[in-house]
Design an enzyme around this catalytic site. Structure first.
Site, PDB file in Angstrom:
ATOM      1  N   GLU A 188     -14.057  31.900 -36.827  1.00  0.00           N
ATOM      2  CA  GLU A 188     -14.862  31.430 -35.310  1.00  0.00           C
ATOM      3  C   GLU A 188     -14.980  32.067 -34.492  1.00  0.00           C
ATOM      4  O   GLU A 188     -15.588  31.583 -33.852  1.00  0.00           O
ATOM      5  CB  GLU A 188     -13.145  31.250 -35.287  1.00  0.00           C
ATOM      6  N   ARG A 233     -18.928  30.942 -32.903  1.00  0.00           N
ATOM      7  CA  ARG A 233     -18.569  30.567 -31.506  1.00  0.00           C
ATOM      8  C   ARG A 233     -19.166  32.487 -30.908  1.00  0.00           C
ATOM      9  O   ARG A 233     -20.031  31.995 -29.801  1.00  0.00           O
ATOM     10  CB  ARG A 233     -17.548  30.866 -30.980  1.00  0.00           C
ATOM     11  N   ASP A 267     -16.382  21.940 -45.130  1.00  0.00           N
ATOM     12  CA  ASP A 267     -17.762  20.421 -44.924  1.00  0.00           C
ATOM     13  C   ASP A 267     -18.662  21.517 -44.006  1.00  0.00           C
ATOM     14  O   ASP A 267     -19.463  21.128 -44.894  1.00  0.00           O
ATOM     15  CB  ASP A 267     -17.258  20.476 -43.140  1.00  0.00           C
ATOM     16  N   GLU A 273     -18.815  16.279 -33.534  1.00  0.00           N
ATOM     17  CA  GLU A 273     -19.453  16.313 -35.040  1.00  0.00           C
ATOM     18  C   GLU A 273     -20.585  14.676 -34.607  1.00  0.00           C
ATOM     19  O   GLU A 273     -21.402  14.843 -35.390  1.00  0.00           O
ATOM     20  CB  GLU A 273     -19.418  15.635 -36.280  1.00  0.00           C
TER      21      GLU A 273
HETATM   22  C1  DMJ Z   1     -16.259  23.601 -34.482  1.00  0.00           C
HETATM   23  O1  DMJ Z   1     -15.731  24.931 -34.422  1.00  0.00           O
HETATM   24  C2  DMJ Z   1     -17.558  23.856 -35.474  1.00  0.00           C
HETATM   25  O2  DMJ Z   1     -18.044  22.761 -34.785  1.00  0.00           O
HETATM   26  C3  DMJ Z   1     -16.913  23.630 -36.956  1.00  0.00           C
HETATM   27  O3  DMJ Z   1     -18.083  23.788 -38.476  1.00  0.00           O
HETATM   28  C4  DMJ Z   1     -15.914  22.577 -37.044  1.00  0.00           C
HETATM   29  N1  DMJ Z   1     -14.793  22.627 -35.798  1.00  0.00           N
HETATM   30  C5  DMJ Z   1     -15.471  22.549 -34.364  1.00  0.00           C
HETATM   31  C6  DMJ Z   1     -15.489  21.311 -34.222  1.00  0.00           C
HETATM   32  O4  DMJ Z   1     -15.403  20.588 -34.312  1.00  0.00           O
END
Ligand code: DMJ
Length: 489
Positions: free
Chosen positions: A120, A124, A253, A388
């Site tokens: 994270e 970010r 994912d 998404e």
């Molecule tokens: C974000 O932190 C990123 O897009 C991550 O890949 C998946 N989760 C959240 C948004 O849904």
């Protein structure tokens, strides 16, 4: 008199009928007005509204809690502010950007005794700082990126070199979660774009070496199923654990997303990444794709010990965009066909809900009866303002120029405004997308709403194709654009 009463009644009936007859034209007028609204400006307005709440009640903190008018802390590093930096730059919000830059310069310190999640904080914070550096050329952001990147490195000191999930950036120690020595596969394989870029900028190979060791190991690991990966990997053994479950949603994912994007970042030279990506998409087609009844919507289900579970996380809606990006870069045309179909399904996940907002998880009907295509379990009815679908709409519009993708994105923005906007500032996650009367606000604005959702909506509506050209940049999984390396790199 009777005559007067009859006249009044007649008049009232006349007015009533006139009202009914004029309704369609009123509706029409409303539509025209909405169409005339500048969509790009509507996104800027939504950003300003979100920022107003963040500034008033959560300035310098991780997340806004817009209903209780306070803040939430996760890492204690101003997460929303950092995630939003490049969005402000792209949206042209100069004053807001200047204030945020000042905070980064004077207040942001990574010398703190806090545990942060490696993935994270990489996507970010490191991603946000690197991208802002590239867009602005301001070395303040590069210096901060170097600082956080270096402090995250202890995560890789594990018996297998597969990183731990958590790092204390003050103490320089790392550890797995308390209950396991496993890490999540998506997490350890979705930090590569950022650390590779950090090495390129600093000319210090340690970052790239650490993340590419993970890629190498996962590439040759046993336990994949037609290129699909399990959800967990052990930091001691370096092996997949809890095998047998395969999803394109949570915990797996962005593994798929980063295979393609690293290949693009590096100038399409690293063939193992491409091979793994192509194999995985074949694996999706062979094992996970199904069509709903009665409307034949294509979706990506989950495989659990050989059994297909017909459910799909909203998170999977990154896939149409990624598939389209691959097709744009010369990968098979049937990837684009699949992207078109999945995009329709993700759109329906919004359009079929009473609030026009998608649930976190959708269940699909496979029985040939007359039921509904999409069902939502009570526990899955929340919407966290995730990006998404609008992310994929942005890619699909850039590559096809079909205006329906803009219209779908516009509908989503309006639903966010109708059901998640908090009057005093900010937007909130909600618990029930099926209840337009009371969608149950959750009192939290995730940083990715500013980092991703509003950025992708802006880029979807902007006519400037060169604004973050997809032939020059790859977006990391938190929507932070990083440059595609020049061929001399
Ligand atoms: C974000 O932190 C990123 O897009 C991550 O890949 C998946 N989760 C959240 C948004 O849904």
């Amino acid at each position: 008199s009777r005559l007067q009463r009859s006249l009044i009644l007649f008049l009232l009936a006349f007015l009533f009928i006139c009202g009914i007859l004029s309704y369609p034209s009123l509706t029409e007028q409303w539509r025209v007005t909405v169409k005339a609204v500048d969509r790009v400006e509507a996104v800027q307005e939504a950003f300003r509204h979100a920022w107003k709440g963040y500034k008033a009640f959560a300035w310098g903190h991780d997340e806004l809690k817009p209903i209780s008018k306070t803040h939430g802390e996760w890492f204690g590093l101003g997460l929303t502010l950092i995630d939003a930096l490049d969005t402000m730059w792209i949206l042209g919000l100069k004053d807001e950007f200047a204030e945020a830059r000042k905070w980064v310069e004077t207040e942001l310190s990574f010398s703190k005794n806090v545990d942060v999640n490696l993935f994270e904080s990489t996507i970010r914070i490191l991603g946000g700082l690197l991208s802002t550096y590239h867009l602005t050329g301001d070395t303040l952001f590069l210096d901060k990126a170097k600082d956080i990147g270096f402090r995250l490195m202890p995560a890789f000191k594990t018996p297998s070199k597969i990183p731990y999930s958590d790092v204390n950036i003050g103490k320089g120690t790392a550890h797995p979660p308390r209950w396991t020595t496993d890490s999540t596969v998506a997490e350890v394989t979705s930090i590569q774009l950022e650390f590779r870029e950090l090495s390129r900028l600093t000319q210090d190979p340690q970052y790239q070496n650490a993340v590419e060791e993970v890629t190498r190991q996962v590439h040759r690991l046993e336990g994949k199923h037609d290129g699909l990966v399990p959800m967990f990997i052990n930091t001691n053994s370096g092996k997949f654990t809890r095998r047998g479950a395969f999803t394109l949603g949570a915990r797996a994912d962005s593994y798929y997303e980063y295979l393609l994007k690293q290949w693009l970042q590096g100038g399409k030279k690293e063939t193992e990444l491409l091979e793994d990506y192509l194999q995985a998409i074949e694996g999706v087609k062979k094992n996970l794709l199904r069509q709903t009844s009665p409307s034949k919507l294509t979706f990506v289900g989950e495989l659990s010990n050989g059994h297909l579970n017909p459910k799909m996380d909203h998170l999977v809606c990154f896939l149409p965009g990624t598939l389209a990006l691959g097709a744009h870069n010369g990968l098979p045309a049937d990837h684009m066909d699949l992207a078109l179909q999945l995009m329709e399904t993700c759109h329906q996940m919004y359009a079929q809900m009473e609030t026009g907002l998608s649930p976190e998880i959708a269940h699909f009907n496979l029985q040939s009866n007359n039921g509904r295509d999409i069902d939502v379990k009570p526990a899955d009815r929340h919407n966290l303002l995730r990006p998404e679908t609008v992310e994929s709409l942005f890619y699909m519009y850039r590559f096809t120029k079909d205006s329906k993708y803009r219209d779908w994105g516009w509908d989503i923005l309006q639903s966010f405004n109708k059901y998640t906007r908090v009057p005093s500032g900010g937007y909130t996650s909600i618990s029930n997308v099926r209840d337009p009367v009371y969608p149950s606000p959750r009192d939290k604005m995730e940083s990715f709403f500013l980092g991703e959702t509003l950025k992708y909506l802006f880029l979807l509506f902007s006519d400037d194709n060169e604004l973050i050209s997809l032939d020059k940049y790859v977006f990391n999984t938190e929507a932070h654009p990083l440059p595609i390396w020049p061929s001399t790199s």
